[in-house]
Design an enzyme around this catalytic site. Structure first.
Site, mmCIF file in Angstrom:
data_model
loop_
_atom_site.group_PDB
_atom_site.id
_atom_site.type_symbol
_atom_site.label_atom_id
_atom_site.label_comp_id
_atom_site.label_asym_id
_atom_site.label_seq_id
_atom_site.Cartn_x
_atom_site.Cartn_y
_atom_site.Cartn_z
ATOM 1 N N ASP A 1 0.830 -1.205 0.000
ATOM 2 C CA ASP A 1 0.000 0.000 0.000
ATOM 3 C C ASP A 1 0.864 1.253 0.000
ATOM 4 O OD1 ASP A 1 0.758 -0.574 2.645
ATOM 5 O OD2 ASP A 1 -1.052 0.319 3.490
ATOM 6 N N GLY B 1 -2.882 -7.601 14.235
ATOM 7 C CA GLY B 1 -2.750 -7.053 12.894
ATOM 8 C C GLY B 1 -4.069 -6.669 12.267
ATOM 9 N N ASP C 1 -5.214 0.702 5.583
ATOM 10 C CA ASP C 1 -5.928 0.454 6.835
ATOM 11 C C ASP C 1 -7.075 1.430 7.021
ATOM 12 O OD1 ASP C 1 -4.013 -1.455 7.191
ATOM 13 O OD2 ASP C 1 -2.978 -0.437 8.827
#
Length: 388
Positions: free
Chosen positions: A37, A122, A170
């Site tokens: 990302d 995570g 995220d």
């Protein structure tokens, strides 16, 4: 641990006097596309039905008053005195700092928050906190910020206050998730599409190694720096390339001798391979070919372990155990690494027996109890529309 909106509303009333609005901000999983990302690649995250509950109200002062239910800690600070602190406070303060720097008009507010995201698994609890607060303040103070900009604000908040140079995945997944779907997100343009996931026949299960090496931004940021260094060398050799997505794994291998660091070469090879895997994985999901998709997950883990060097022995062993079970079509470590969870796609009817078997094998080798979490894909951050 807070497991309902009612619980956080009740906790709010023990600390503050106003009538709060309630919000839920989910954690996220990522099926494939790990550590790309921040390398302008493609990722495939989804919001989950585990996350953080918020109760928030304006307090007609110039102060922030925040209570973390999970930590049982309280913060009070003037808006004019926002500065970097420690721990969970930085996730609150970083968001407020970014809103103020963008000249959004917010006043003092009270917030109580807490959730049921496993620590160190995570699942991106930090993004859930950031996005939940930003979404709530946007609603309460009628700021008019769209969801994608909320994600970008929260990403910058994490860069500046906690100091983790995360990519956009995220925060984007936490805000933009869709029930029973994953997102194919282009981390360069922020274009995305929703991809259905077969929840009838397959389940998504996390197996927590319960091994966790605190990142504190260090190793994570090192991998980012190594990737940036690799990209600069590749651009020198391939002037038409702008990002890793413009370079093939073969091109990386072709100039292996030009890398002055074996580590930088390995990071660059992994990133180009992972971008290609994620694009292929999206096509496989569109074709409802979950079993072929799972093979890509196993390949991703091999790369994360051997090339990107973010796995640990315990995670490698959990993936090896998964390979021994044909009911598990794909498995890999998920998240920043150095501990945490494997993510597994398992035939639904086999989940109870298979996960017990893996937990027993893991306990026998390491003496550690693995935690099992079955995930459901959820909508992104939302307001809970009922009166307390």
């Amino acid at each position: 641990m807070v497991t309902s909106a009612g619980e956080i509303a009740a906790l709010f009333k023990t600390k503050f006097t106003a009538q709060p609005c309630l919000f839920f901000s989910p954690g996220r999983i990522n099926l494939i596309g790990e550590h790309v990302d921040y390398n302008d690649g493609f990722v495939m995250p989804g919001a989950i039905d585990k996350g953080i509950f918020f109760a928030v109200a304006a307090n007609n002062t110039n102060n922030i008053r925040a209570y973390s239910a999970d930590m049982d800690e309280y913060l009070e600070i003037a808006l004019a005195d926002i500065h970097i602190m420690t721990g969970w406070k930085n996730y609150i303060l970083g968001v407020v700092d970014q809103l103020l720097k963008r000249n959004y008009s917010i006043g003092g507010f009270d917030v109580a928050f807490g959730g049921f995201l496993p620590v160190g698994a995570g699942l991106s609890s930090s993004a859930a906190v950031e996005c939940g607060l930003a979404f709530a303040l946007n609603d309460i103070f009628i700021l008019g910020i769209n969801r994608i900009d909320i994600a970008l604000i929260c990403q910058k908040a994490e860069h500046t206050y906690p100091g983790v140079q995360c990519g956009i995945m995220d925060q984007f997944a936490s805000v933009m998730g869709k029930k029973n779907h994953v997102l194919l997100l282009d981390c360069n343009t922020l274009e995305y599409e929703t991809l259905p996931f077969d929840t009838d026949d397959y389940g998504i299960v996390l197996i927590n190694s319960n091994v966790h090496h605190e990142l504190d931004g260090g190793e994570y940021n090192t991998r980012r720096q190594e990737s940036e260094k690799g990209l600069q060398l590749l651009k020198q050799n391939y002037p038409a390339a702008r990002t890793f997505r413009d370079i093939t794994p073969q091109q990386v291998t072709d100039i292996k001798a030009d890398f002055d660091s074996e580590d930088v070469y390995k990071r660059s090879l992994f990133v180009t391979e992972e971008i290609a895997r994620t694009k292929k994985g999206a096509q496989l999901l569109k074709e409802d070919n979950i079993e072929a998709f799972g093979k890509l997950m196993f390949a991703t883990h091999e790369g994360l372990s051997k090339l990107y060097a973010v796995s640990v022995e315990e995670l490698d062993y959990l993936v090896e155990l998964a390979k021994a079970h044909p009911e598990i079509v794909g498995s890999r470590m998920m998240g920043g690494g150095f501990g945490g969870c494997t993510i597994n796609i398992i035939k639904k009817e086999s989940i109870p027996a298979v996960t017990v078997n893996i937990a027993l094998g893991y306990k026998e080798k390491y003496g550690i109890d693995a935690a099992i979490y079955e995930m459901n894909l959820s909508d992104g951050t939302y307001k809970i529309e009922f009166m307390v």
